[in-house]
Design a protein around this motif. Structure first.
Motif, PDB file in Angstrom:
ATOM      1  N   ILE A 183       0.820  -1.288  -0.092  1.00  0.00           N
ATOM      2  CA  ILE A 183       0.055   0.156   0.047  1.00  0.00           C
ATOM      3  C   ILE A 183       0.750   1.149   0.086  1.00  0.00           C
ATOM      4  CG2 ILE A 183      -1.565   1.416   1.505  1.00  0.00           C
ATOM      5  CD1 ILE A 183      -2.981  -1.291   2.151  1.00  0.00           C
ATOM      6  N   GLU A 184       1.827   1.299   0.965  1.00  0.00           N
ATOM      7  CA  GLU A 184       3.117   2.257   0.812  1.00  0.00           C
ATOM      8  C   GLU A 184       3.617   2.612  -0.274  1.00  0.00           C
ATOM      9  OE1 GLU A 184       6.708   3.536   3.448  1.00  0.00           O
ATOM     10  OE2 GLU A 184       6.117   1.549   3.257  1.00  0.00           O
ATOM     11  N   VAL A 185       3.787   1.599  -1.223  1.00  0.00           N
ATOM     12  CA  VAL A 185       4.505   1.640  -2.488  1.00  0.00           C
ATOM     13  C   VAL A 185       3.386   2.183  -3.352  1.00  0.00           C
ATOM     14  CG1 VAL A 185       5.464   0.337  -4.413  1.00  0.00           C
ATOM     15  CG2 VAL A 185       6.505   0.012  -1.968  1.00  0.00           C
ATOM     16  N   VAL A 186       2.487   1.633  -3.449  1.00  0.00           N
ATOM     17  CA  VAL A 186       1.333   2.062  -4.759  1.00  0.00           C
ATOM     18  C   VAL A 186       0.917   3.401  -4.625  1.00  0.00           C
ATOM     19  CG1 VAL A 186      -0.498   1.122  -5.641  1.00  0.00           C
ATOM     20  CG2 VAL A 186       0.857  -0.510  -5.064  1.00  0.00           C
ATOM     21  N   TRP A 187       0.376   3.506  -3.230  1.00  0.00           N
ATOM     22  CA  TRP A 187      -0.135   4.962  -3.156  1.00  0.00           C
ATOM     23  C   TRP A 187       0.742   6.054  -2.130  1.00  0.00           C
ATOM     24  CZ3 TRP A 187      -3.332   0.665  -2.728  1.00  0.00           C
ATOM     25  CH2 TRP A 187      -4.159   0.327  -3.729  1.00  0.00           C
ATOM     26  N   GLU A 188       0.637   7.232  -2.628  1.00  0.00           N
ATOM     27  CA  GLU A 188       1.070   8.121  -1.431  1.00  0.00           C
ATOM     28  C   GLU A 188       0.168   8.492  -0.609  1.00  0.00           C
ATOM     29  OE1 GLU A 188       3.281  11.668  -3.202  1.00  0.00           O
ATOM     30  OE2 GLU A 188       3.718  10.451  -4.982  1.00  0.00           O
ATOM     31  N   GLU A 189      -1.209   8.476  -1.210  1.00  0.00           N
ATOM     32  CA  GLU A 189      -2.229   8.836  -0.079  1.00  0.00           C
ATOM     33  C   GLU A 189      -3.246   7.778  -0.437  1.00  0.00           C
ATOM     34  OE1 GLU A 189      -3.922  12.798  -0.466  1.00  0.00           O
ATOM     35  OE2 GLU A 189      -2.135  13.878  -0.261  1.00  0.00           O
ATOM     36  N   PRO A 190      -3.338   6.427   0.478  1.00  0.00           N
ATOM     37  CA  PRO A 190      -3.916   5.292  -0.082  1.00  0.00           C
ATOM     38  C   PRO A 190      -5.460   5.675   0.154  1.00  0.00           C
ATOM     39  CG  PRO A 190      -2.903   4.869   1.987  1.00  0.00           C
ATOM     40  CD  PRO A 190      -2.246   6.335   1.231  1.00  0.00           C
ATOM     41  N   PRO A 191      -6.358   4.953  -0.521  1.00  0.00           N
ATOM     42  CA  PRO A 191      -7.971   5.023  -0.332  1.00  0.00           C
ATOM     43  C   PRO A 191      -8.183   3.862   0.587  1.00  0.00           C
ATOM     44  CG  PRO A 191      -7.303   3.724  -2.324  1.00  0.00           C
ATOM     45  CD  PRO A 191      -6.082   4.025  -1.877  1.00  0.00           C
ATOM     46  N   ALA A 192      -9.537   4.281   1.023  1.00  0.00           N
ATOM     47  CA  ALA A 192      -9.885   3.367   2.087  1.00  0.00           C
ATOM     48  C   ALA A 192      -9.995   1.733   1.505  1.00  0.00           C
ATOM     49  CB  ALA A 192     -11.329   3.772   2.460  1.00  0.00           C
ATOM     50  N   SER A 193     -10.137   1.643   0.255  1.00  0.00           N
ATOM     51  CA  SER A 193     -10.221   0.332  -0.149  1.00  0.00           C
ATOM     52  C   SER A 193      -8.858  -0.373  -0.743  1.00  0.00           C
ATOM     53  CB  SER A 193     -10.930   0.311  -1.348  1.00  0.00           C
ATOM     54  OG  SER A 193     -10.720   1.378  -2.514  1.00  0.00           O
ATOM     55  N   ALA A 194      -7.769   0.349  -0.126  1.00  0.00           N
ATOM     56  CA  ALA A 194      -6.571  -0.028  -0.732  1.00  0.00           C
ATOM     57  C   ALA A 194      -6.173  -1.613  -0.414  1.00  0.00           C
ATOM     58  CB  ALA A 194      -5.664   0.763   0.344  1.00  0.00           C
ATOM     59  N   ARG A 195      -6.480  -2.283   0.663  1.00  0.00           N
ATOM     60  CA  ARG A 195      -6.290  -3.457   0.798  1.00  0.00           C
ATOM     61  C   ARG A 195      -6.875  -4.510  -0.294  1.00  0.00           C
ATOM     62  NH1 ARG A 195      -3.689  -5.448   5.277  1.00  0.00           N
ATOM     63  NH2 ARG A 195      -3.069  -3.992   6.689  1.00  0.00           N
ATOM     64  N   ARG A 196      -8.325  -4.045  -0.573  1.00  0.00           N
ATOM     65  CA  ARG A 196      -8.897  -4.866  -1.461  1.00  0.00           C
ATOM     66  C   ARG A 196      -8.343  -4.829  -3.117  1.00  0.00           C
ATOM     67  NH1 ARG A 196     -12.220  -3.480  -5.170  1.00  0.00           N
ATOM     68  NH2 ARG A 196     -12.651  -1.443  -4.249  1.00  0.00           N
ATOM     69  N   GLN A 197      -7.946  -3.399  -3.180  1.00  0.00           N
ATOM     70  CA  GLN A 197      -7.257  -3.029  -4.427  1.00  0.00           C
ATOM     71  C   GLN A 197      -5.921  -3.796  -4.624  1.00  0.00           C
ATOM     72  OE1 GLN A 197      -7.484   0.706  -6.211  1.00  0.00           O
ATOM     73  NE2 GLN A 197      -8.786   1.624  -4.678  1.00  0.00           N
ATOM     74  N   ILE A 198      -5.361  -3.983  -3.401  1.00  0.00           N
ATOM     75  CA  ILE A 198      -3.859  -4.807  -3.710  1.00  0.00           C
ATOM     76  C   ILE A 198      -4.196  -6.205  -3.943  1.00  0.00           C
ATOM     77  CG2 ILE A 198      -2.105  -5.624  -2.135  1.00  0.00           C
ATOM     78  CD1 ILE A 198      -1.508  -2.818  -2.822  1.00  0.00           C
ATOM     79  N   GLN A 199      -5.143  -6.811  -3.556  1.00  0.00           N
ATOM     80  CA  GLN A 199      -5.601  -7.972  -3.598  1.00  0.00           C
ATOM     81  C   GLN A 199      -5.926  -8.277  -4.995  1.00  0.00           C
ATOM     82  OE1 GLN A 199      -8.752  -9.151  -1.301  1.00  0.00           O
ATOM     83  NE2 GLN A 199      -7.578  -9.575   0.570  1.00  0.00           N
ATOM     84  N   ASP A 200      -6.682  -7.257  -5.713  1.00  0.00           N
ATOM     85  CA  ASP A 200      -7.043  -7.117  -7.272  1.00  0.00           C
ATOM     86  C   ASP A 200      -5.687  -7.294  -8.160  1.00  0.00           C
ATOM     87  OD1 ASP A 200      -9.633  -7.355  -6.637  1.00  0.00           O
ATOM     88  OD2 ASP A 200      -9.977  -5.295  -6.723  1.00  0.00           O
ATOM     89  N   LEU A 201      -4.783  -6.057  -7.763  1.00  0.00           N
ATOM     90  CA  LEU A 201      -3.494  -5.970  -8.382  1.00  0.00           C
ATOM     91  C   LEU A 201      -2.536  -7.354  -8.468  1.00  0.00           C
ATOM     92  CD1 LEU A 201      -2.365  -2.404  -7.184  1.00  0.00           C
ATOM     93  CD2 LEU A 201      -2.797  -3.036  -9.316  1.00  0.00           C
ATOM     94  N   VAL A 202      -2.668  -7.904  -7.331  1.00  0.00           N
ATOM     95  CA  VAL A 202      -1.756  -9.233  -7.351  1.00  0.00           C
ATOM     96  C   VAL A 202      -2.567 -10.186  -8.145  1.00  0.00           C
ATOM     97  CG1 VAL A 202      -1.046 -10.901  -5.863  1.00  0.00           C
ATOM     98  CG2 VAL A 202      -0.542  -8.801  -5.169  1.00  0.00           C
ATOM     99  N   SER A 203      -3.761 -10.302  -8.176  1.00  0.00           N
ATOM    100  CA  SER A 203      -4.672 -11.049  -8.853  1.00  0.00           C
ATOM    101  C   SER A 203      -4.329 -11.059 -10.498  1.00  0.00           C
ATOM    102  CB  SER A 203      -6.063 -11.217  -8.652  1.00  0.00           C
ATOM    103  OG  SER A 203      -6.309 -11.598  -7.480  1.00  0.00           O
ATOM    104  N   LYS A 204      -4.360  -9.757 -10.854  1.00  0.00           N
ATOM    105  CA  LYS A 204      -3.990  -9.396 -12.233  1.00  0.00           C
ATOM    106  C   LYS A 204      -2.578  -9.892 -12.714  1.00  0.00           C
ATOM    107  CE  LYS A 204      -7.683  -5.866 -12.533  1.00  0.00           C
ATOM    108  NZ  LYS A 204      -7.863  -4.225 -12.389  1.00  0.00           N
ATOM    109  N   LEU A 205      -1.573  -9.663 -11.838  1.00  0.00           N
ATOM    110  CA  LEU A 205      -0.416 -10.024 -12.105  1.00  0.00           C
ATOM    111  C   LEU A 205      -0.295 -11.569 -12.182  1.00  0.00           C
ATOM    112  CD1 LEU A 205       1.933  -7.834  -9.546  1.00  0.00           C
ATOM    113  CD2 LEU A 205       2.000  -7.932 -12.081  1.00  0.00           C
ATOM    114  N   ARG A 206      -0.923 -12.173 -11.305  1.00  0.00           N
ATOM    115  CA  ARG A 206      -0.864 -13.556 -11.534  1.00  0.00           C
ATOM    116  C   ARG A 206      -1.446 -14.148 -12.794  1.00  0.00           C
ATOM    117  NH1 ARG A 206      -3.045 -14.965  -5.115  1.00  0.00           N
ATOM    118  NH2 ARG A 206      -0.837 -15.236  -4.365  1.00  0.00           N
TER     119      ARG A 206
END
Length: 929
Positions: A49-72
């Protein structure tokens, strides 16, 4: 599963099977970058989260899951499997070993450079630095990764700094000046790089430019940091300034300095004042007859300190020889009989003087003539260490004045004194006072003064021999609490039977000291010590020693550490152990007394098998499509395994001398089957690194072994490899002779695959001669044979050769058709070397058809592949063509950049094609353009 590769040393990149895997958006790029920088370790969701956003949104954890899923999903779609990124407690992890990461490869190569011989370490560092494609994580804008980026940049700069020091130590200051200038322009606050540039410029006769470089660096440091240069840079500046004061700089720079090859000056040198004065007098002796070459012969018994004395003196007077310093250990009294031939020694000097392998003539007389021509007019110091006789020395003597030669030998070499007018300087044992001073330097004045009578006894029992005194001192130094009287007691009780082996040899004085260390060993360390006498290389690795003794790797490492602790071997690099030649002779005597001949023979066969199986596996990594047979090593043999091509190349570089010695030793010992097999396994490495004269020697030995065996297939293999080596040396008649003989043998054997290989080799010889139509006939015949044999990877290589030759003959459309089909076949088989060659051929055809931008795309792709393969010469060849394409397209700046990079690589390789790059640069920078 597709071969995965990740890149962070430049723009972020991810590829499977050579094909780029697209990334979608900066967030996905940042997440992947964070995982790659911590490959093999967990990255928490909070860190992502710290790497992806300078000001993370409230849904940051869910969005991280989505990013990793897309990478996979992207990885899986590319055929890389679904387990590359794994879920771990609190986050995610890029699985260790899931793919190759350029940053890891870089660090492994830098580490291997530390273990390599100095002569090869710079080349290994150059391979590591070639992995960089630009600024780390270029294009990924992420403040949270700035610290990681700085760490990578620091590692890169540290590697450049070490590379520069190694190149300067080898005397290649002309070659590195351009590269250092560019580095200093990019990193003007890096004082170590500025210092290396100043040293290079000064050594090249450009003291004024070196002083200017200092002034620019000082101004930059003051403007940006408010600091003056550090002490090292200031001291260097003052030294250059003082040297430049007596008069104006010469209008023309002096000739290129050959090298600075002197070994390290030993710490703790004492005494020998009279001998040093006589050597100093040699410089005055040179003035008595200015037309003659001044020479001294320093002679004395083994272990008396000849090399240490001459090396110490050479370092004292090195500044009086602006032309440089050459050194070779001729191994004239090597107990294994592996004396350095004059041909080998003069070739080594020619390489050090900047002659590329292709420029070395055949035959000792021609090589000596070239060597003397290069020395003419230079003031150089030449040290010929451990010479056997005058015949070994004479081809290495310069033919014109200005040089000073110092020879060391156990023989007085009266022929050199009588005919060449050498000054004879016999070296006797040091005085008792000097021996005492040596012990005091090692043990401290207080300890020596406390037991004067015991010290006298130690000196007497060591026969005042410096080597024996050094061993005794080392023994006492590691036991600081033990009285010297106890050390003397140990020596007094050493068995005298060893002295009786050769009572007339002065070296017998040291046998008691050796036996003192040997007799305290247990049975297994003693057996290992005796076995090491079988090894003929300058140093041995742990796996080779394990094979020699027929024991597990762990046990071998432990035994070698025991031997190093007893000062019977020296660990002069991590995991690499060396013998003094007297110690090797002593171990050989003991082996003859205690080990049956059949046991010594079995040890030699295991050692050779270690080198054979390791070299074959490493050779397969250099070119997976070569027909190198891989089988299980025999019982008791520990073969090393390498993960990739870079590890394989690093191993070959470290073991280079030992491998050459192993081929010769196998042939000399009647192990002909091992001799030719090892010669064949070394072929790809020697060819890739242009060790062409070594290649000829090794393959000739292999051919002779195959003849003794009556093995026609082995003879054909050796002749084919000899033919290609001669092609690389532009000895075309020799190349044709061997290749035609190989073709006849393969035809008689019905070996279609290797018949095709020979036709491909003949194609290469004829192409080099400019006989393109004849070359095309052989390329087409090779393609037919590969097709009939069902070898698609080789068929594709031949098909590319056919296309390339059509291009050379001016039929560019046909070239595109053939090479396009070859590229598709290479991609199907995963042959990266073939892909690189074919992209180069396609670029050549597009360029001549006027499609210059398409040519640039093709050449760039070829260069990327060649960088991954570590093929520097291939990169340079393609960079020249890339520059041509840029120039034709009106991109002058890009063309100059490509040609300069090609020039730098070719100069680094001492390759004559550097002239092609200089000609292009000179033409484009000519007035009026």
């Amino acid at each position: 599963m597709a071969d995965l590769w990740f890149g962070v040393l430049g723009p972020l990149d991810m590829r499977a099977g050579g094909r780029k895997i697209p990334l979608h958006g900066p967030r996905q790029e940042r997440a992947l970058a964070a995982l790659l920088l911590s490959a093999g370790h967990a990255v928490t969701v909070d860190r992502l989260i710290e790497v992806v956003w300078e000001e993370p949104p409230a849904s940051a954890r869910r969005q991280i899951q989505d990013l990793v899923s897309k990478l996979r999903r992207a990885l899986a779609a590319a055929g890389a499997g679904g387990d590359v990124i794994t879920t771990v407690r609190g986050g995610y992890q890029l699985r260790s070993g899931a793919g190759r990461l350029d940053a890891t490869e870089f660090e492994e190569l830098v580490a291997s450079a530390r273990d390599a011989e100095p002569a090869h370490a710079a080349a290994v560092l150059r391979q590591a630095l070639a992995l960089w494609r630009g600024d780390p994580l270029g294009g990924v804008d992420c403040p949270a990764l700035a610290g990681d980026v700085r760490t990578l940049q620091e590692k890169r700069l540290a590697a450049w700094e070490e590379w520069a020091k190694l190149e300067l130590a080898a005397g290649r200051h002309h070659e590195v000046t351009a590269e250092l200038t560019a580095l200093v322009e990019r990193h003007p606050l890096r004082e170590s790089l500025v210092a290396s540039l100043m040293r290079a410029m000064t050594a090249a006769g450009r003291a004024a430019d070196a002083l200017d470089a200092y002034h620019r660096a000082r101004e930059k440091l003051r403007d940006e940091l408010g600091l003056d240069p550090g002490k090292e840079l200031q001291t260097l500046y003052e030294r250059i300034l003082r040297a430049a004061e007596p008069g104006p700089l010469p209008e023309q720079p002096p000739p290129p300095v050959a090298a600075s090859q002197l070994p390290m000056d030993a710490f703790g040198f004492v005494g020998r004042g009279g001998e040093l004065s006589r050597l100093d007098g040699l410089l005055d002796h040179a003035a008595l007859q200015p037309t003659a070459v001044a020479m001294a012969v320093v002679s004395g018994s083994a272990g008396v300190g000849k090399t240490v004395l001459v090396t110490h003196w050479a370092h004292r007077v090195r500044d009086r020889f602006p032309g440089g310093h050459l050194y070779v250990n001729l191994r004239g009294f090597d107990p294994g009989g592996s004396m350095v031939a004059p041909e080998e020694a003069v070739r080594g000097f020619l390489f050090a003087l900047g002659v590329p392998p292709q420029g070395v003539p055949s035959g000792l007389d021609a090589q000596t003539a070239l060597y003397r021509s290069l020395l003419a007019g230079r003031r150089m110091l030449i040290v010929l260490d451990n010479a056997r006789d005058a015949g070994q020395v004479r081809p290495l003597l310069p033919g014109s004045p200005g040089c000073v030669v110092v020879v060391t030998s156990r023989d007085r070499l009266p022929a050199l004194v009588a005919k060449e007018g050498a000054v004879s300087l016999p070296l006797d044992l040091p005085t008792s006072g000097e021996a005492r001073e040596l012990l005091a330097r090692q043990l401290g004045d207080t300890r020596v003064a406390a037991e004067p009578d015991t010290v006298d006894e130690l000196i007497a029992r060591c026969g005042r021999l410096p080597l024996a005194l050094a061993i005794a001192a080392a023994r006492a130094a590691v036991r600081p609490g033990v009285p010297l009287a106890a050390i003397a007691d140990d020596l007094r009780e050493a068995p005298g039977v060893l002295d009786a082996l050769d009572a007339g040899d002065p070296a017998t004085r040291v046998r008691a000291v050796f036996s003192w260390s040997y007799r305290i060993l247990g049975d297994e360390p003693a057996r290992m010590f005796r076995a090491l006498a079988t090894h003929r290389g300058p140093r041995i690795g742990v796996a080779a020693a394990a094979s020699l003794a027929g024991i597990p790797l762990r046990d071998a490492r432990s035994l070698l550490e025991r031997l190093a602790g007893a000062h019977l071997v020296t660990e002069d690099a991590p995991g690499r152990y060396a013998f003094h030649d007297l110690m090797r002779a002593y171990a050989g005597e003991l082996a003859g007394l205690h080990d049956p001949p059949e046991e010594r023979g079995a040890a030699r066969r295991r050692l050779n098998d270690h080198y054979i199986h390791t070299a074959e596996q490493a050779g397969r990594l250099l070119d997976p499509h070569q027909d190198i047979p891989l089988d299980e090593p025999p019982a008791g043999v520990v073969a090393e395994e390498h993960r990739d091509q870079r590890e394989a190349l690093a191993w070959f570089a470290v073991e280079h001398a030992a491998l050459l010695a192993a081929v010769e030793d196998a042939a000399r010992s009647g192990l002909d089957a091992q001799a030719w097999r090892l010669a064949m396994a070394l072929y790809d490495y020697l060819d890739l690194h242009s060790h062409l004269h070594d290649q000829v020697a090794v393959q000739t030995t292999g051919l002779e072994a195959a003849r003794r065996l009556g093995d026609r297939a082995a003879q054909a293999h050796a002749r084919r490899r000899l033919g290609w080596a001669f092609r690389r040396l532009d000895r075309h008649d020799d190349a044709h002779t061997h290749l035609r003989s190989a073709l006849d043998l393969y035809e008689a054997l019905g070996d279609e695959r290797n018949r095709a290989h020979v036709h491909g080799n003949l194609c290469g010889v004829l192409e080099r001669q400019g006989r393109y139509a004849e070359a095309l006939v052989h390329a087409e015949r090779a393609m037919e044979l590969y097709t009939e044999a069902g070898l698609p990877a080789w068929q594709a290589r031949a098909l590319n050769a056919v296309g390339w030759l059509h291009g050379l003959l001016g039929d560019y459309d046909r070239a595109l058709r053939h090479c396009g089909r070859a590229l598709w076949m290479h991609e199907e088989s995963g042959d990266r070397r073939g892909q690189a060659a074919t992209w180069d051929s396609l670029g050549f055809a597009h360029h001549h058809l006027g499609s210059h931008q398409q040519a640039v795309v093709c050449f760039t792709r070829a260069i990327d592949l060649l960088r991954h393969l570590g093929d520097q010469y291939g990169q340079a060849e393609t960079l020249l063509l890339l520059g041509d394409a840029h120039q034709a397209g009106g991109e002058t700046g890009e063309s100059l950049r490509a040609w300069r990079e090609a020039r730098d690589i070719l100069v680094q390789l001492n390759h004559p094609d550097a002239g092609k790059a200089l000609a292009r640069l000179g033409r484009d920078l000519a007035p009026g353009r």
